[in-house]
Design a protein around this motif. Structure first.
Motif, PDB file in Angstrom:
ATOM      1  N   ILE A 364       0.842  -1.209   0.000  1.00 53.01           N
ATOM      2  CA  ILE A 364       0.000   0.000   0.000  1.00 53.01           C
ATOM      3  C   ILE A 364       0.873   1.253   0.000  1.00 53.01           C
ATOM      4  N   ASP A 365       1.920   1.247   0.826  1.00 58.18           N
ATOM      5  CA  ASP A 365       2.819   2.400   0.929  1.00 58.18           C
ATOM      6  C   ASP A 365       4.258   1.911   0.810  1.00 58.18           C
ATOM      7  N   PRO A 366       4.774   1.788  -0.421  1.00 49.38           N
ATOM      8  CA  PRO A 366       6.119   1.227  -0.624  1.00 49.38           C
ATOM      9  C   PRO A 366       7.236   2.083  -0.048  1.00 49.38           C
ATOM     10  N   ASN A 367       6.940   3.315   0.312  1.00 53.18           N
ATOM     11  CA  ASN A 367       7.981   4.212   0.831  1.00 53.18           C
ATOM     12  C   ASN A 367       7.972   4.334   2.352  1.00 53.18           C
ATOM     13  N   ASP A 368       7.233   3.442   3.010  1.00 48.51           N
ATOM     14  CA  ASP A 368       7.173   3.474   4.478  1.00 48.51           C
ATOM     15  C   ASP A 368       8.270   2.573   5.046  1.00 48.51           C
ATOM     16  N   PRO A 369       9.324   3.133   5.641  1.00 53.96           N
ATOM     17  CA  PRO A 369      10.413   2.286   6.146  1.00 53.96           C
ATOM     18  C   PRO A 369      10.005   1.406   7.313  1.00 53.96           C
ATOM     19  N   THR A 370       9.012   1.844   8.096  1.00 62.42           N
ATOM     20  CA  THR A 370       8.605   1.071   9.276  1.00 62.42           C
ATOM     21  C   THR A 370       8.060  -0.295   8.895  1.00 62.42           C
ATOM     22  N   SER A 371       7.331  -0.361   7.790  1.00 63.41           N
ATOM     23  CA  SER A 371       6.762  -1.653   7.385  1.00 63.41           C
ATOM     24  C   SER A 371       7.869  -2.648   7.055  1.00 63.41           C
ATOM     25  N   TYR A 372       8.946  -2.179   6.399  1.00 69.98           N
ATOM     26  CA  TYR A 372      10.059  -3.079   6.075  1.00 69.98           C
ATOM     27  C   TYR A 372      10.829  -3.472   7.330  1.00 69.98           C
ATOM     28  N   LEU A 373      10.938  -2.551   8.274  1.00 65.18           N
ATOM     29  CA  LEU A 373      11.584  -2.880   9.542  1.00 65.18           C
ATOM     30  C   LEU A 373      10.829  -4.013  10.239  1.00 65.18           C
TER      31      LEU A 373
END
Length: 484
Positions: A364-373
């Motif tokens: 949904i939000d590929p630029n959200d670093p928290t989701s990858y963390l």
């Protein structure tokens, strides 16, 4: 005795049909028994299946006990409903939930706020205020309630109350963004321009990128006929939001007053283009159907999320999960809902489900670093090491000035005993971004495994200094020191 003799004296009637030979009796018995046995087996099978189904249903209820009302909450509105029917159903379900929350949590200020927010969203401000006031009786330090009541007062053109409630909100949270904009609007509407300017200047100090504060300040100066200042803040507004059509309209006015004819015409041309695009975008949109329905779904989803927090905090995980699933069904791209659903899954040992949620957030939000963390952390727990490493590297790429990505990747290498030199470099980078107990600990750990004992001891001493009660830090520090 006489009666018995009399009966005995009766003649026996002889059957007109001759008896069949006794040898055929067993065959007839078998023919009668076979259908009976089949019938009994069928009844037994049916009964056994019924019992089994009942037991299975009972097991499902034990895993996730839900009431009939909760089952209703889990089901999205049927697609066969008309828009109007779905509107009615969603509002009914939302109200039932809010009422149930009040029953379950009668002493919670959050339950009254939930009901007040519901009424406010459905344009019943009188009822909203009643519930918000009740919440303040329980907890008088609710910033959000004062802010909301100030907005309602503004809508009612009760500007003094709007200012009063706004300032009460700031007493609780002095640096809260946006509240001073609301206060300034009420001051402007009541003709108190000097006070409005003070509020807006303070807002811009706290939030330099506030489009609303810059635009309102331009509007105040226009009212004050200070056209140069108005022009400055209209232009600042456009820098922050290039398609702000109202700012362009303001610039047309101030440039005309300042005799900047060419500039006024330039802004007029831009304004016409923007208005034309906006009018085209709105053509054919069914504001009272699909758009409003989508907005209602998002609002109802928020009510489910607010209720979920109450039930989860109270330990009712099953109900919290049901509410989150319902909210996600209504607003599938709500990342806040997905985050909470993921945390619930993770806390209840369903890491694979949590990973799915975090991966959906990343889509949904590929630029959200928290989701990858979070993907990296959960993938590590699931021993999906390649995925974890990629996720941590993606975190660093998206947030190169945040130490968390470097810390997690360093920790990942240290725990897996791989790329130890890289781990040391990552820890050193993290410490340049933020000096806290955790970053010093990782620096000491990575220095130790890379043979730099002096740096390891020095870093561990700093970690202990910042967190003197952390026994893990002390044990590792003593272990490193004892090697000499």
């Amino acid at each position: 005795m006489t009666k018995r003799k009399k009966n005995n004296g009766r003649k026996r009637q002889v059957s007109k049909h001759p008896r069949k030979p006794s040898s055929s009796t067993p065959k007839r018995t078998v023919r009668l028994l076979v259908p009976g046995l089949i019938l009994c087996v069928a009844i037994g099978a049916f009964y056994f299946a019924w019992i089994l189904r009942k037991e299975r249903n009972g097991q499902k209820k034990l895993e996730l006990p839900i009431s009939s009302k909760e089952q209703l909450m889990q089901k999205p509105a049927p697609s066969t409903l008309t828009t109007e029917e779905e509107f009615t159903l969603l509002k009914q379900q939302e109200m039932e939930l809010a009422q149930q929350v009040l029953i379950d949590f009668p002493n919670s200020d959050d339950s009254y706020i939930l009901m007040g927010d519901l009424y406010s969203r459905h344009a019943n401000s009188e009822e909203a205020i009643k519930f918000w006031e009740r919440s303040l009786e329980i907890n008088p330090n609710r910033f959000d309630v004062y802010r909301n009541m100030g907005q309602i007062a503004q809508q009612r053109e009760d500007f003094d109350k709007a200012v009063l409630f706004g300032r009460k909100a700031l007493e609780i949270q002095p640096d809260a963004p946006g509240v001073r904009n609301n206060i300034a609007k009420a001051l402007m509407d009541s003709g108190k321009y000097a006070e409005a300017i003070t509020e807006l200047e303070e807002e811009i100090k706290l939030s330099p990128s506030s489009v609303v504060a810059h635009f309102q300040l331009a509007e105040v100066y226009l009212q004050q006929k200070e056209f140069d200042k108005a022009k400055k803040y209209y232009e600042e507004t456009i820098k922050l939001e290039p398609n702000h059509s109202h700012a362009y309209h303001g610039l047309i006015t101030v440039c005309a007053r300042l005799k900047h004819v060419d500039k006024a015409q330039e802004y007029r041309d831009t304004f016409k283009k923007l208005r034309s695009k906006q009018s085209y975008a709105y053509m054919g949109r069914q504001w009272d159907t699909l758009t409003d329905l989508a907005s209602l779904r998002k609002g109802v989803a928020k009510t489910y999320l607010d209720a979920e927090r109450l039930y989860r905090d109270n330990g009712d995980i099953a109900k919290a999960e049901a509410l989150l699933n319902r909210a996600s069904g209504l607003d599938p791209n709500n990342t806040r809902c997905l985050e909470r659903l993921a945390s619930l899954y993770y806390a209840t040992d369903r890491a694979a489900n949590a990973l799915e949620c975090f991966e959906k957030i990343a889509r949904i939000d590929p630029n959200d670093p928290t989701s990858y963390l979070n993907i990296g952390r959960v993938a590590t727990r699931l021993r999906m090491f390649e995925k974890a490493e990629r996720a941590f590297r993606k975190t660093i790429a998206l947030a190169p000035n945040n130490p968390l990505g470097y810390c997690e990747l360093a920790r990942f290498y240290l725990r897996s005993n791989t790329n130890l030199a890289q781990a040391y470099g990552l820890a050193q980078k993290a410490i340049t971004l933020e000096k806290n107990a955790e970053t010093y600990f990782l620096l000491g750990w990575s220095a130790d495994v890379n043979g730099d004992r002096a740096a390891a001891l020095q870093a561990m001493e700093q970690a202990i200094k910042l967190e003197p009660n952390n026994q893990q830090y002390r044990k590792i520090y003593e272990r490193i020191r004892a090697r000499n």
